[in-house]
Enzyme design. Structure first.
Site, PDB file in Angstrom:
ATOM      1  N   GLU A 161      -9.990 -29.986 -56.529  1.00 40.36           N
ATOM      2  CA  GLU A 161      -8.983 -29.863 -57.592  1.00 40.36           C
ATOM      3  C   GLU A 161      -9.464 -30.322 -58.968  1.00 40.36           C
ATOM      4  OE1 GLU A 161      -5.537 -31.842 -55.947  1.00 40.36           O
ATOM      5  OE2 GLU A 161      -5.287 -30.313 -54.412  1.00 40.36           O
ATOM      6  N   ASN A 202     -13.204 -26.833 -54.262  1.00 42.05           N
ATOM      7  CA  ASN A 202     -11.936 -26.429 -53.637  1.00 42.05           C
ATOM      8  C   ASN A 202     -10.808 -26.670 -54.645  1.00 42.05           C
ATOM      9  OD1 ASN A 202     -10.575 -25.775 -51.069  1.00 42.05           O
ATOM     10  ND2 ASN A 202      -9.795 -27.875 -51.098  1.00 42.05           N
ATOM     11  N   HIS A 238      -1.811 -22.966 -50.697  1.00 38.48           N
ATOM     12  CA  HIS A 238      -0.485 -23.523 -50.373  1.00 38.48           C
ATOM     13  C   HIS A 238       0.528 -22.590 -51.031  1.00 38.48           C
ATOM     14  CE1 HIS A 238      -2.113 -27.111 -48.576  1.00 38.48           C
ATOM     15  NE2 HIS A 238      -2.888 -27.303 -49.632  1.00 38.48           N
ATOM     16  N   GLU A 266      -6.667 -24.227 -46.970  1.00 38.85           N
ATOM     17  CA  GLU A 266      -5.481 -25.045 -46.669  1.00 38.85           C
ATOM     18  C   GLU A 266      -4.232 -24.184 -46.569  1.00 38.85           C
ATOM     19  OE1 GLU A 266      -5.203 -28.461 -49.300  1.00 38.85           O
ATOM     20  OE2 GLU A 266      -7.374 -28.679 -49.374  1.00 38.85           O
ATOM     21  N   ASP A 268      -0.893 -22.611 -46.017  1.00 35.36           N
ATOM     22  CA  ASP A 268       0.452 -22.736 -45.451  1.00 35.36           C
ATOM     23  C   ASP A 268       1.393 -21.932 -46.333  1.00 35.36           C
ATOM     24  OD1 ASP A 268       0.797 -24.612 -47.579  1.00 35.36           O
ATOM     25  OD2 ASP A 268       0.671 -26.334 -46.225  1.00 35.36           O
TER      26      ASP A 268
HETATM   27  C1  XIL Z   1      -2.379 -33.793 -48.020  1.00 34.92           C
HETATM   28  C2  XIL Z   1      -2.189 -34.241 -46.569  1.00 34.92           C
HETATM   29  O1  XIL Z   1      -1.875 -33.140 -45.776  1.00 34.92           O
HETATM   30  C3  XIL Z   1      -1.074 -35.267 -46.496  1.00 34.92           C
HETATM   31  O2  XIL Z   1      -0.963 -35.806 -45.185  1.00 34.92           O
HETATM   32  C4  XIL Z   1      -1.332 -36.384 -47.490  1.00 34.92           C
HETATM   33  O3  XIL Z   1      -0.226 -37.289 -47.495  1.00 34.92           O
HETATM   34  C5  XIL Z   1      -1.539 -35.832 -48.870  1.00 34.92           C
HETATM   35  O4  XIL Z   1      -2.593 -34.893 -48.857  1.00 34.92           O
HETATM   36  N1  XIL Z   1      -4.513 -30.507 -51.283  1.00 34.92           N
HETATM   37  C6  XIL Z   1      -5.510 -31.085 -50.559  1.00 34.92           C
HETATM   38  C7  XIL Z   1      -5.183 -31.858 -49.328  1.00 34.92           C
HETATM   39  O5  XIL Z   1      -6.679 -30.871 -50.859  1.00 34.92           O
HETATM   40  O6  XIL Z   1      -6.074 -32.906 -49.113  1.00 34.92           O
HETATM   41  C8  XIL Z   1      -3.781 -32.370 -49.350  1.00 34.92           C
HETATM   42  O7  XIL Z   1      -3.508 -32.948 -48.071  1.00 34.92           O
HETATM   43  C9  XIL Z   1      -2.805 -31.266 -49.667  1.00 34.92           C
HETATM   44  C10 XIL Z   1      -3.095 -30.699 -51.032  1.00 34.92           C
END
Ligand code: XIL
Length: 452
Positions: A161, A202, A238, A266, A268
Protein backbone atom coordinates in the site's frame (compact mmCIF):
# COMPACT_ATOMS: atom_id res chain seq x y z
CA UNK A 1 -2.83 -38.95 -3.05
CA UNK A 2 -5.02 -36.08 -4.17
CA UNK A 3 -8.22 -38.06 -3.71
CA UNK A 4 -7.43 -38.36 0.01
CA UNK A 5 -7.86 -34.65 0.33
CA UNK A 6 -11.08 -34.53 -1.60
CA UNK A 7 -14.24 -33.23 0.02
CA UNK A 8 -15.19 -33.24 3.65
CA UNK A 9 -16.31 -36.09 5.76
CA UNK A 10 -19.67 -35.68 7.42
CA UNK A 11 -17.98 -36.36 10.74
CA UNK A 12 -15.56 -33.50 10.33
CA UNK A 13 -18.34 -31.20 9.22
CA UNK A 14 -20.39 -32.10 12.28
CA UNK A 15 -17.40 -31.65 14.57
CA UNK A 16 -16.80 -28.19 13.18
CA UNK A 17 -20.45 -27.30 13.53
CA UNK A 18 -20.71 -28.61 17.07
CA UNK A 19 -17.83 -26.47 18.28
CA UNK A 20 -19.60 -23.42 16.93
CA UNK A 21 -22.31 -24.20 19.45
CA UNK A 22 -25.33 -26.04 18.39
CA UNK A 23 -26.05 -25.09 14.84
CA UNK A 24 -27.33 -27.52 12.28
CA UNK A 25 -28.50 -26.99 8.77
CA UNK A 26 -31.99 -27.99 7.80
CA UNK A 27 -31.24 -28.79 4.21
CA UNK A 28 -28.73 -31.57 3.60
CA UNK A 29 -25.28 -30.05 3.98
CA UNK A 30 -24.08 -28.71 0.68
CA UNK A 31 -20.96 -30.39 -0.57
CA UNK A 32 -18.10 -28.93 -2.47
CA UNK A 33 -17.81 -29.54 -6.19
CA UNK A 34 -16.09 -32.81 -6.92
CA UNK A 35 -12.86 -31.31 -8.15
CA UNK A 36 -11.07 -29.14 -5.58
CA UNK A 37 -10.36 -25.56 -6.64
CA UNK A 38 -6.62 -26.21 -6.45
CA UNK A 39 -6.87 -28.96 -9.06
CA UNK A 40 -9.04 -26.82 -11.34
CA UNK A 41 -6.53 -23.97 -10.99
CA UNK A 42 -3.57 -26.25 -11.64
CA UNK A 43 -5.16 -27.42 -14.87
CA UNK A 44 -5.17 -23.75 -15.96
CA UNK A 45 -1.59 -23.23 -14.83
CA UNK A 46 -2.79 -21.09 -11.92
CA UNK A 47 -2.41 -21.12 -8.16
CA UNK A 48 -5.43 -20.51 -5.92
CA UNK A 49 -4.82 -19.28 -2.42
CA UNK A 50 -6.44 -18.14 0.77
CA UNK A 51 -5.44 -16.01 3.71
CA UNK A 52 -5.47 -18.03 6.90
CA UNK A 53 -5.34 -17.69 10.67
CA UNK A 54 -2.81 -20.17 12.09
CA UNK A 55 -4.76 -21.11 15.21
CA UNK A 56 -7.75 -22.21 13.13
CA UNK A 57 -5.93 -24.71 10.90
CA UNK A 58 -7.58 -27.80 12.38
CA UNK A 59 -10.95 -29.53 11.92
CA UNK A 60 -13.14 -28.39 9.07
CA UNK A 61 -11.26 -25.11 8.59
CA UNK A 62 -8.00 -27.01 8.18
CA UNK A 63 -9.62 -29.60 5.90
CA UNK A 64 -10.87 -26.93 3.51
CA UNK A 65 -7.71 -24.80 3.64
CA UNK A 66 -5.58 -27.86 2.89
CA UNK A 67 -7.74 -29.50 0.26
CA UNK A 68 -9.11 -26.60 -1.80
CA UNK A 69 -6.16 -24.19 -2.00
CA UNK A 70 -2.63 -24.43 -3.36
CA UNK A 71 -1.30 -21.32 -1.64
CA UNK A 72 -1.64 -19.82 1.83
CA UNK A 73 -1.07 -16.25 2.91
CA UNK A 74 -0.78 -15.57 6.64
CA UNK A 75 -3.54 -13.01 7.26
CA UNK A 76 -1.59 -11.33 10.04
CA UNK A 77 1.14 -13.66 11.26
CA UNK A 78 4.04 -12.28 9.22
CA UNK A 79 3.37 -8.59 9.80
CA UNK A 80 6.00 -6.66 11.73
CA UNK A 81 3.79 -6.18 14.78
CA UNK A 82 3.17 -9.93 14.95
CA UNK A 83 6.76 -11.11 14.56
CA UNK A 84 8.59 -8.48 16.62
CA UNK A 85 6.16 -7.06 19.20
CA UNK A 86 9.05 -5.84 21.35
CA UNK A 87 12.37 -4.68 19.94
CA UNK A 88 14.52 -7.78 19.42
CA UNK A 89 11.73 -9.96 20.87
CA UNK A 90 10.64 -12.21 18.03
CA UNK A 91 7.62 -14.48 17.94
CA UNK A 92 7.47 -16.70 14.90
CA UNK A 93 4.96 -19.17 16.34
CA UNK A 94 2.00 -18.53 14.07
CA UNK A 95 4.08 -17.85 10.97
CA UNK A 96 6.02 -21.09 11.48
CA UNK A 97 2.80 -22.99 12.00
CA UNK A 98 1.32 -21.75 8.73
CA UNK A 99 4.49 -22.50 6.79
CA UNK A 100 4.59 -26.02 8.24
CA UNK A 101 0.93 -26.60 7.38
CA UNK A 102 1.53 -25.41 3.82
CA UNK A 103 4.51 -27.72 3.40
CA UNK A 104 2.51 -30.66 4.74
CA UNK A 105 -0.23 -29.90 2.20
CA UNK A 106 2.03 -29.26 -0.77
CA UNK A 107 1.10 -25.58 -0.85
CA UNK A 108 2.94 -22.38 -1.65
CA UNK A 109 3.20 -19.58 0.90
CA UNK A 110 2.83 -15.91 0.04
CA UNK A 111 4.71 -13.89 2.62
CA UNK A 112 2.73 -10.85 3.74
CA UNK A 113 4.06 -8.24 4.35
CA UNK A 114 7.47 -6.64 5.03
CA UNK A 115 7.03 -2.88 4.63
CA UNK A 116 3.70 -1.31 5.53
CA UNK A 117 2.29 1.61 7.49
CA UNK A 118 -0.16 -0.54 9.49
CA UNK A 119 0.23 -3.21 12.13
CA UNK A 120 3.72 -2.15 13.06
CA UNK A 121 4.89 -2.57 16.66
CA UNK A 122 4.48 0.49 18.85
CA UNK A 123 8.18 0.53 19.73
CA UNK A 124 8.80 1.19 16.04
CA UNK A 125 6.03 3.70 15.37
CA UNK A 126 6.55 5.59 18.64
CA UNK A 127 10.31 5.75 18.32
CA UNK A 128 12.08 8.76 16.91
CA UNK A 129 14.62 7.66 14.38
CA UNK A 130 17.14 9.30 12.13
CA UNK A 131 16.89 8.34 8.51
CA UNK A 132 19.98 6.15 8.89
CA UNK A 133 18.50 4.34 11.90
CA UNK A 134 15.20 3.81 10.13
CA UNK A 135 16.98 2.40 7.09
CA UNK A 136 18.96 -0.04 9.15
CA UNK A 137 15.89 -1.09 11.17
CA UNK A 138 14.12 -1.84 7.91
CA UNK A 139 17.06 -3.67 6.40
CA UNK A 140 17.43 -5.78 9.54
CA UNK A 141 13.76 -6.59 9.63
CA UNK A 142 13.72 -7.68 6.01
CA UNK A 143 16.93 -9.69 6.26
CA UNK A 144 15.78 -11.43 9.43
CA UNK A 145 12.29 -12.34 8.28
CA UNK A 146 13.05 -13.21 4.67
CA UNK A 147 16.17 -15.05 5.79
CA UNK A 148 14.24 -17.14 8.31
CA UNK A 149 11.92 -18.43 5.61
CA UNK A 150 14.45 -18.60 2.79
CA UNK A 151 13.45 -21.28 0.30
CA UNK A 152 9.97 -21.65 1.80
CA UNK A 153 8.19 -18.59 0.43
CA UNK A 154 7.08 -18.51 -3.20
CA UNK A 155 6.41 -14.78 -3.20
CA UNK A 156 6.68 -11.88 -0.79
CA UNK A 157 4.43 -8.85 -0.67
CA UNK A 158 7.52 -6.80 0.06
CA UNK A 159 5.91 -3.36 0.01
CA UNK A 160 2.24 -2.94 0.89
CA UNK A 161 0.00 0.00 0.00
CA UNK A 162 2.60 2.62 -0.96
CA UNK A 163 0.22 4.88 -2.90
CA UNK A 164 -2.55 7.39 -2.31
CA UNK A 165 -5.66 7.26 -4.46
CA UNK A 166 -4.37 10.05 -6.71
CA UNK A 167 -1.14 8.15 -7.43
CA UNK A 168 1.14 10.21 -5.17
CA UNK A 169 3.18 8.40 -2.57
CA UNK A 170 1.45 7.80 0.73
CA UNK A 171 2.95 9.65 3.66
CA UNK A 172 4.15 6.89 5.99
CA UNK A 173 6.87 6.19 8.48
CA UNK A 174 8.91 4.87 5.57
CA UNK A 175 8.26 7.45 2.89
CA UNK A 176 8.57 10.35 5.29
CA UNK A 177 11.82 9.04 6.76
CA UNK A 178 13.51 7.50 3.74
CA UNK A 179 11.91 8.98 0.63
CA UNK A 180 10.64 6.91 -2.28
CA UNK A 181 13.91 4.97 -2.35
CA UNK A 182 12.64 2.83 0.50
CA UNK A 183 10.78 0.78 -2.09
CA UNK A 184 13.80 -0.08 -4.22
CA UNK A 185 15.90 -0.65 -1.11
CA UNK A 186 13.36 -3.01 0.43
CA UNK A 187 13.19 -5.05 -2.78
CA UNK A 188 16.97 -5.19 -3.00
CA UNK A 189 17.34 -6.33 0.62
CA UNK A 190 14.63 -8.95 0.24
CA UNK A 191 16.29 -10.29 -2.89
CA UNK A 192 19.61 -10.57 -1.08
CA UNK A 193 17.97 -12.59 1.70
CA UNK A 194 16.13 -15.02 -0.61
CA UNK A 195 17.09 -14.76 -4.28
CA UNK A 196 14.50 -17.36 -5.29
CA UNK A 197 11.43 -15.64 -3.83
CA UNK A 198 9.29 -13.59 -6.20
CA UNK A 199 9.06 -10.02 -4.95
CA UNK A 200 5.87 -8.01 -5.21
CA UNK A 201 4.46 -4.58 -4.55
CA UNK A 202 0.86 -4.92 -3.35
CA UNK A 203 -1.93 -2.34 -3.14
CA UNK A 204 -5.70 -1.85 -3.14
CA UNK A 205 -7.86 0.09 -5.61
CA UNK A 206 -5.33 -0.76 -8.30
CA UNK A 207 -7.51 -3.45 -9.93
CA UNK A 208 -8.82 -1.24 -12.73
CA UNK A 209 -7.00 1.31 -14.85
CA UNK A 210 -6.96 4.50 -12.76
CA UNK A 211 -4.57 7.10 -11.35
CA UNK A 212 -3.37 4.83 -8.56
CA UNK A 213 -2.75 1.77 -10.73
CA UNK A 214 -1.02 3.97 -13.30
CA UNK A 215 1.33 5.26 -10.60
CA UNK A 216 2.07 1.66 -9.69
CA UNK A 217 2.61 0.86 -13.36
CA UNK A 218 5.06 3.74 -13.74
CA UNK A 219 6.92 2.74 -10.60
CA UNK A 220 7.29 -0.88 -11.73
CA UNK A 221 8.45 0.26 -15.14
CA UNK A 222 11.09 2.50 -13.63
CA UNK A 223 12.23 -0.17 -11.14
CA UNK A 224 12.63 -2.61 -14.01
CA UNK A 225 14.66 -0.05 -15.97
CA UNK A 226 16.94 0.44 -12.96
CA UNK A 227 17.43 -3.29 -12.54
CA UNK A 228 15.73 -3.38 -9.13
CA UNK A 229 14.45 -6.91 -8.37
CA UNK A 230 10.70 -6.60 -8.87
CA UNK A 231 8.85 -9.71 -10.02
CA UNK A 232 5.21 -8.89 -9.63
CA UNK A 233 2.33 -6.70 -8.60
CA UNK A 234 -0.40 -7.70 -6.20
CA UNK A 235 -3.89 -6.38 -6.80
CA UNK A 236 -5.63 -6.79 -3.43
CA UNK A 237 -9.19 -6.73 -4.81
CA UNK A 238 -11.25 -5.92 -1.73
CA UNK A 239 -14.30 -5.36 -3.88
CA UNK A 240 -17.92 -4.34 -3.40
CA UNK A 241 -20.79 -6.39 -4.80
CA UNK A 242 -21.50 -5.54 -8.45
CA UNK A 243 -18.43 -3.32 -8.75
CA UNK A 244 -15.75 -5.40 -10.44
CA UNK A 245 -13.81 -2.82 -12.48
CA UNK A 246 -14.52 -3.23 -16.19
CA UNK A 247 -10.84 -2.61 -16.96
CA UNK A 248 -9.54 -5.38 -14.69
CA UNK A 249 -8.30 -7.63 -17.46
CA UNK A 250 -6.80 -4.77 -19.44
CA UNK A 251 -5.00 -3.60 -16.30
CA UNK A 252 -3.63 -7.07 -15.55
CA UNK A 253 -2.46 -7.31 -19.15
CA UNK A 254 -0.59 -4.00 -19.09
CA UNK A 255 1.41 -5.12 -16.06
CA UNK A 256 2.10 -8.47 -17.69
CA UNK A 257 3.33 -6.61 -20.76
CA UNK A 258 5.86 -4.80 -18.56
CA UNK A 259 7.38 -8.19 -17.84
CA UNK A 260 6.12 -8.81 -14.31
CA UNK A 261 3.74 -11.35 -12.83
CA UNK A 262 0.36 -10.34 -11.45
CA UNK A 263 -1.49 -11.84 -8.50
CA UNK A 264 -4.93 -11.12 -7.13
CA UNK A 265 -3.79 -11.18 -3.52
CA UNK A 266 -6.71 -10.41 -1.19
CA UNK A 267 -9.93 -11.05 -3.06
CA UNK A 268 -13.19 -10.58 -1.19
CA UNK A 269 -16.50 -9.18 -2.40
CA UNK A 270 -18.58 -7.61 0.32
CA UNK A 271 -22.30 -6.95 0.35
CA UNK A 272 -24.68 -5.01 2.56
CA UNK A 273 -26.10 -7.47 5.10
CA UNK A 274 -28.27 -9.44 5.25
CA UNK A 275 -27.26 -11.62 2.34
CA UNK A 276 -30.06 -12.96 0.14
CA UNK A 277 -30.13 -15.21 -2.88
CA UNK A 278 -30.05 -12.32 -5.35
CA UNK A 279 -26.95 -10.83 -3.78
CA UNK A 280 -25.27 -14.23 -3.49
CA UNK A 281 -25.90 -14.86 -7.20
CA UNK A 282 -24.42 -11.46 -8.09
CA UNK A 283 -21.45 -12.26 -5.88
CA UNK A 284 -20.91 -15.55 -7.70
CA UNK A 285 -20.90 -13.68 -11.02
CA UNK A 286 -18.42 -11.16 -9.60
CA UNK A 287 -16.06 -13.88 -8.37
CA UNK A 288 -16.31 -15.52 -11.80
CA UNK A 289 -15.36 -12.33 -13.59
CA UNK A 290 -12.37 -11.61 -11.33
CA UNK A 291 -10.99 -15.14 -11.59
CA UNK A 292 -11.69 -15.26 -15.33
CA UNK A 293 -9.78 -12.00 -15.85
CA UNK A 294 -6.75 -13.58 -14.17
CA UNK A 295 -7.20 -16.86 -16.02
CA UNK A 296 -7.16 -14.97 -19.32
CA UNK A 297 -3.66 -13.55 -18.79
CA UNK A 298 -0.76 -15.99 -18.72
CA UNK A 299 1.30 -13.92 -16.31
CA UNK A 300 -1.52 -13.66 -13.80
CA UNK A 301 -0.29 -16.49 -11.64
CA UNK A 302 -2.29 -16.55 -8.41
CA UNK A 303 -5.75 -15.65 -7.12
CA UNK A 304 -5.92 -15.54 -3.34
CA UNK A 305 -9.10 -14.95 -1.35
CA UNK A 306 -8.79 -12.96 1.86
CA UNK A 307 -10.25 -15.65 4.06
CA UNK A 308 -12.27 -18.50 2.57
CA UNK A 309 -15.09 -18.46 5.12
CA UNK A 310 -17.35 -15.68 6.33
CA UNK A 311 -16.39 -16.76 9.86
CA UNK A 312 -12.80 -15.67 9.21
CA UNK A 313 -13.14 -12.42 7.31
CA UNK A 314 -12.01 -8.92 8.22
CA UNK A 315 -14.98 -7.37 6.42
CA UNK A 316 -17.69 -7.20 9.13
CA UNK A 317 -15.25 -5.67 11.60
CA UNK A 318 -13.90 -3.13 9.13
CA UNK A 319 -16.92 -2.17 7.03
CA UNK A 320 -19.91 -1.95 9.40
CA UNK A 321 -23.09 -3.36 7.88
CA UNK A 322 -21.15 -5.33 5.25
CA UNK A 323 -20.12 -8.97 5.21
CA UNK A 324 -20.66 -12.34 3.54
CA UNK A 325 -17.61 -11.48 1.41
CA UNK A 326 -15.99 -14.91 1.02
CA UNK A 327 -16.78 -18.15 -0.87
CA UNK A 328 -17.89 -20.22 2.15
CA UNK A 329 -20.51 -19.28 4.72
CA UNK A 330 -19.90 -19.19 8.46
CA UNK A 331 -20.75 -22.89 8.76
CA UNK A 332 -18.23 -23.84 6.05
CA UNK A 333 -20.81 -24.57 3.37
CA UNK A 334 -19.71 -23.42 -0.07
CA UNK A 335 -21.73 -20.45 -1.30
CA UNK A 336 -22.64 -19.66 -4.92
CA UNK A 337 -19.37 -17.66 -4.95
CA UNK A 338 -17.46 -20.92 -4.52
CA UNK A 339 -19.07 -22.25 -7.69
CA UNK A 340 -18.40 -18.89 -9.35
CA UNK A 341 -14.69 -19.44 -8.78
CA UNK A 342 -14.90 -23.05 -9.94
CA UNK A 343 -16.73 -21.95 -13.08
CA UNK A 344 -14.00 -19.47 -14.03
CA UNK A 345 -11.45 -22.26 -13.58
CA UNK A 346 -13.36 -24.56 -15.91
CA UNK A 347 -15.09 -26.57 -13.20
CA UNK A 348 -18.64 -27.28 -12.14
CA UNK A 349 -20.91 -24.33 -12.77
CA UNK A 350 -24.05 -25.35 -10.97
CA UNK A 351 -24.34 -25.34 -7.24
CA UNK A 352 -26.21 -28.30 -5.76
CA UNK A 353 -29.89 -27.37 -5.37
CA UNK A 354 -29.61 -27.33 -1.59
CA UNK A 355 -26.83 -24.76 -1.54
CA UNK A 356 -28.78 -22.27 0.53
CA UNK A 357 -29.74 -23.24 4.04
CA UNK A 358 -31.66 -22.42 7.15
CA UNK A 359 -29.88 -22.83 10.45
CA UNK A 360 -30.95 -22.81 14.08
CA UNK A 361 -28.75 -21.40 16.85
CA UNK A 362 -29.40 -22.09 20.54
CA UNK A 363 -28.20 -19.70 23.21
CA UNK A 364 -28.67 -19.12 26.93
CA UNK A 365 -29.66 -15.48 27.37
CA UNK A 366 -29.68 -15.35 31.17
CA UNK A 367 -29.09 -17.83 33.94
CA UNK A 368 -29.53 -17.76 37.70
CA UNK A 369 -29.47 -20.28 40.62
CA UNK A 370 -31.77 -22.96 39.35
CA UNK A 371 -33.38 -21.60 36.20
CA UNK A 372 -32.42 -19.98 32.95
CA UNK A 373 -33.87 -18.32 29.89
CA UNK A 374 -32.82 -19.48 26.46
CA UNK A 375 -33.63 -18.77 22.87
CA UNK A 376 -33.31 -20.36 19.48
CA UNK A 377 -32.88 -18.20 16.40
CA UNK A 378 -33.72 -19.70 13.01
CA UNK A 379 -32.06 -17.91 10.09
CA UNK A 380 -32.44 -18.57 6.37
CA UNK A 381 -30.01 -17.63 3.62
CA UNK A 382 -30.56 -18.85 0.08
CA UNK A 383 -33.50 -20.93 1.34
CA UNK A 384 -36.81 -20.41 3.15
CA UNK A 385 -39.22 -22.32 5.39
CA UNK A 386 -43.01 -22.50 5.65
CA UNK A 387 -42.98 -24.39 8.94
CA UNK A 388 -40.28 -25.57 11.28
CA UNK A 389 -39.46 -27.80 14.20
CA UNK A 390 -36.34 -27.57 16.34
CA UNK A 391 -35.27 -30.47 18.53
CA UNK A 392 -32.48 -31.19 20.91
CA UNK A 393 -31.49 -33.47 23.75
CA UNK A 394 -30.58 -32.06 27.13
CA UNK A 395 -27.43 -33.64 28.49
CA UNK A 396 -27.56 -32.42 32.09
CA UNK A 397 -31.15 -32.80 33.27
CA UNK A 398 -32.43 -29.42 32.13
CA UNK A 399 -36.23 -29.19 32.01
CA UNK A 400 -38.30 -26.73 29.95
CA UNK A 401 -40.96 -24.99 32.06
CA UNK A 402 -42.40 -22.47 29.64
CA UNK A 403 -41.98 -21.38 26.01
CA UNK A 404 -43.11 -18.47 23.84
CA UNK A 405 -43.33 -18.03 20.10
CA UNK A 406 -43.20 -21.85 19.80
CA UNK A 407 -44.96 -24.92 21.19
CA UNK A 408 -42.42 -26.98 23.10
CA UNK A 409 -42.77 -30.47 24.52
CA UNK A 410 -40.20 -32.37 26.52
CA UNK A 411 -40.16 -36.13 27.02
CA UNK A 412 -37.30 -37.27 29.21
CA UNK A 413 -34.31 -35.37 27.87
CA UNK A 414 -35.77 -34.94 24.36
CA UNK A 415 -37.14 -31.49 23.56
CA UNK A 416 -39.13 -30.61 20.47
CA UNK A 417 -40.37 -27.10 19.62
CA UNK A 418 -42.68 -26.40 16.67
CA UNK A 419 -43.63 -23.04 15.21
CA UNK A 420 -46.62 -21.14 16.52
CA UNK A 421 -49.54 -20.44 14.14
CA UNK A 422 -48.09 -17.05 13.23
CA UNK A 423 -44.34 -17.63 12.74
CA UNK A 424 -43.93 -20.79 10.66
CA UNK A 425 -42.62 -19.02 7.62
CA UNK A 426 -39.03 -17.82 7.50
CA UNK A 427 -38.15 -15.87 4.38
CA UNK A 428 -34.88 -16.10 2.48
CA UNK A 429 -32.66 -13.63 4.34
CA UNK A 430 -35.05 -13.58 7.32
CA UNK A 431 -35.09 -15.03 10.81
CA UNK A 432 -37.47 -16.09 13.59
CA UNK A 433 -36.65 -16.38 17.30
CA UNK A 434 -38.45 -18.23 20.08
CA UNK A 435 -37.70 -18.29 23.76
CA UNK A 436 -38.14 -20.51 26.79
CA UNK A 437 -37.53 -20.84 30.50
CA UNK A 438 -36.05 -24.01 31.94
CA UNK A 439 -34.59 -25.38 35.14
CA UNK A 440 -31.06 -26.67 35.58
CA UNK A 441 -28.67 -27.83 38.28
CA UNK A 442 -25.01 -28.69 38.30
CA UNK A 443 -24.21 -27.62 34.76
CA UNK A 444 -26.05 -26.21 31.79
CA UNK A 445 -24.26 -27.24 28.61
CA UNK A 446 -25.49 -25.94 25.25
CA UNK A 447 -27.06 -28.79 23.28
CA UNK A 448 -26.73 -29.43 19.56
CA UNK A 449 -30.00 -28.51 17.89
CA UNK A 450 -31.57 -30.00 14.78
CA UNK A 451 -33.84 -27.96 12.52
CA UNK A 452 -36.41 -29.81 10.45
C1 XIL B 1 -6.25 -7.29 7.64
C2 XIL B 1 -6.51 -8.59 8.41
O1 XIL B 1 -7.31 -9.43 7.64
C3 XIL B 1 -7.18 -8.28 9.73
O2 XIL B 1 -7.31 -9.46 10.52
C4 XIL B 1 -6.39 -7.24 10.48
O3 XIL B 1 -7.09 -6.87 11.68
C5 XIL B 1 -6.17 -6.02 9.63
O4 XIL B 1 -5.53 -6.39 8.43
N1 XIL B 1 -4.92 -5.03 3.27
C6 XIL B 1 -3.91 -5.88 3.63
C7 XIL B 1 -4.14 -6.89 4.69
O5 XIL B 1 -2.86 -5.87 3.00
O6 XIL B 1 -2.99 -7.16 5.42
C8 XIL B 1 -5.25 -6.50 5.61
O7 XIL B 1 -5.50 -7.60 6.49
C9 XIL B 1 -6.49 -6.12 4.84
C10 XIL B 1 -6.20 -4.93 3.95
Amino acid sequence: MRSLRKGLSLASLLTGVATLGAVLVAAPAAHAADTPLRDLAAAQGKVIGTAVTGSKLTGTYGDIAGSQFSSLTPGNAMKWGSVEPTRGGFDWTEADQIVAFAQAHDQQVRGHTLVWHNQNPSWLTNGSWTSAQLGSLLQNHISTEVGRYKGKIAAWDVVNEPFNEDGTYRSTLWYDGLGADYIADALTWAHAADPAAKLYINDYNVEGVNAKSTALYNLVKSLKQQGVPIDGVGLQAHLILGQVPSTLRENIQRFADLGVDVAITELDIRMALPADSTKLAQQAADFTSVVAACAAVTRCVNVTVWGFTDSDSWVPGTFPGYGAATPYDENYSPKPAYYGIAEALGGSTTPPPTNGACTAAYSVTSQWNTAFTGQVKITCSGASLSSWKVSWTYGAGQQITQAWNATCTQSGSAVSCANASYNGSVADGGSVTFGFNASWSGSNPVPTVTLS
